[in-house]
Design a protein around this motif. Structure first.
Motif, PDB file in Angstrom:
ATOM      1  N   GLN A  48       0.655  -3.883 -10.741  1.00  0.00           N
ATOM      2  CA  GLN A  48       0.513  -3.116  -9.558  1.00  0.00           C
ATOM      3  C   GLN A  48      -0.524  -1.964  -9.898  1.00  0.00           C
ATOM      4  O   GLN A  48      -0.329  -1.916 -10.832  1.00  0.00           O
ATOM      5  CB  GLN A  48       1.386  -2.432  -8.765  1.00  0.00           C
ATOM      6  CG  GLN A  48       2.551  -3.412  -8.134  1.00  0.00           C
ATOM      7  CD  GLN A  48       3.913  -3.314  -7.543  1.00  0.00           C
ATOM      8  OE1 GLN A  48       3.942  -2.172  -7.249  1.00  0.00           O
ATOM      9  NE2 GLN A  48       5.067  -3.668  -7.333  1.00  0.00           N
TER      10      GLN A  48
ATOM     11  N   CYS B 150      -3.838  -5.741  -2.154  1.00  0.00           N
ATOM     12  CA  CYS B 150      -4.127  -4.298  -2.775  1.00  0.00           C
ATOM     13  C   CYS B 150      -4.234  -3.454  -3.833  1.00  0.00           C
ATOM     14  O   CYS B 150      -4.041  -3.152  -4.008  1.00  0.00           O
ATOM     15  CB  CYS B 150      -2.882  -3.706  -1.958  1.00  0.00           C
ATOM     16  SG  CYS B 150      -2.270  -4.388  -1.015  1.00  0.00           S
TER      17      CYS B 150
ATOM     18  N   CYS C 236       1.117  -6.350   1.130  1.00  0.00           N
ATOM     19  CA  CYS C 236       0.749  -6.175  -0.166  1.00  0.00           C
ATOM     20  C   CYS C 236       1.705  -7.067  -0.810  1.00  0.00           C
ATOM     21  O   CYS C 236       1.288  -7.620  -1.859  1.00  0.00           O
ATOM     22  CB  CYS C 236       1.201  -4.581  -0.755  1.00  0.00           C
ATOM     23  SG  CYS C 236       0.147  -3.391  -0.391  1.00  0.00           S
TER      24      CYS C 236
END
Length: 201
Positions: free
Chosen positions: A59, A75, A152
């Protein structure tokens, strides 16, 4: 109830126990599982034992000491192809099936520290129904419903599934449907560009 094939279960256990986000100087995990840059497999297609090519996500904002190579998605996350221990599969369809079921049956969202994530863990009703490979294209059919908590997460689910299927089958043309509807439409996102997984740069 999902039934993970025994061989895929062994591969899953080996990868998850490895703590696949923990790197040594060589970029490998403690047991040699490599979170490689997303690229096509270089395995002998005639070898019955091959690694699963599964995609997980680093992430945005996650710092890895040695860095992580992969494809930027959604994202500003990074999609990373991870090779597991070899499993036995007689056909490409079986190999793709095992890779998809690996992700669907994984019950742990975070893996390693710093962590890779598997956004499919929340979609407990998703099950693999069928895989068909026709020359340079692969079609995957799922049943159930993907659980999407944010835009996301929608991009992560999309990238993990299309990326895993493309990497495992070694083809760019991938169609994934859920209850007869293309996954891109179900998630309300633009189609995933699988060609970026095969860049040799």
């Amino acid at each position: 109830m999902r039934r993970l094939p025994a061989l895929a279960a062994l591969a899953a256990s080996a990868l998850l126990l490895a703590g696949c986000g923990i790197f040594s100087g060589s970029g490998e995990t403690d047991d040699g599982v490599q979170p490689d840059q997303a690229e096509s497999p270089t395995q002998d297609p005639d070898d019955a034992f091959q690694s699963l090519q599964v995609n997980m996500v680093a992430q945005s904002g996650t710092h890895f000491p040695d860095g992580v190579d992969g494809v930027t998605i959604g994202c500003s996350d990074t999609l990373v192809t991870i090779g597991t221990v070899p499993i036995e599969a007689e056909t490409t369809e079986e190999h793709v099936s095992a890779a998809v079921e690996f992700l669907l049956d994984d019950s742990q969202y975070y893996h390693g520290d710093p962590a890779f994530t598997n956004s499919l863990t929340l979609s407990e009703t998703l099950e693999l129904s069928n895989v068909e490979l026709d020359r340079d294209a692969v079609q995957v059919e799922l049943t159930g419903e993907p659980i999407v908590q944010s835009e996301c997460e929608a991009y992560r689910i999309q990238a993990q599934l299309y990326g895993t299927v493309a990497s495992t089958a070694d083809v760019e043309e991938v169609s994934i449907s859920v209850e007869g509807t293309e996954l891109n439409d179900v998630l309300n996102v633009e189609p995933f560009d699988t060609s970026q997984l095969f860049n040799d740069e």
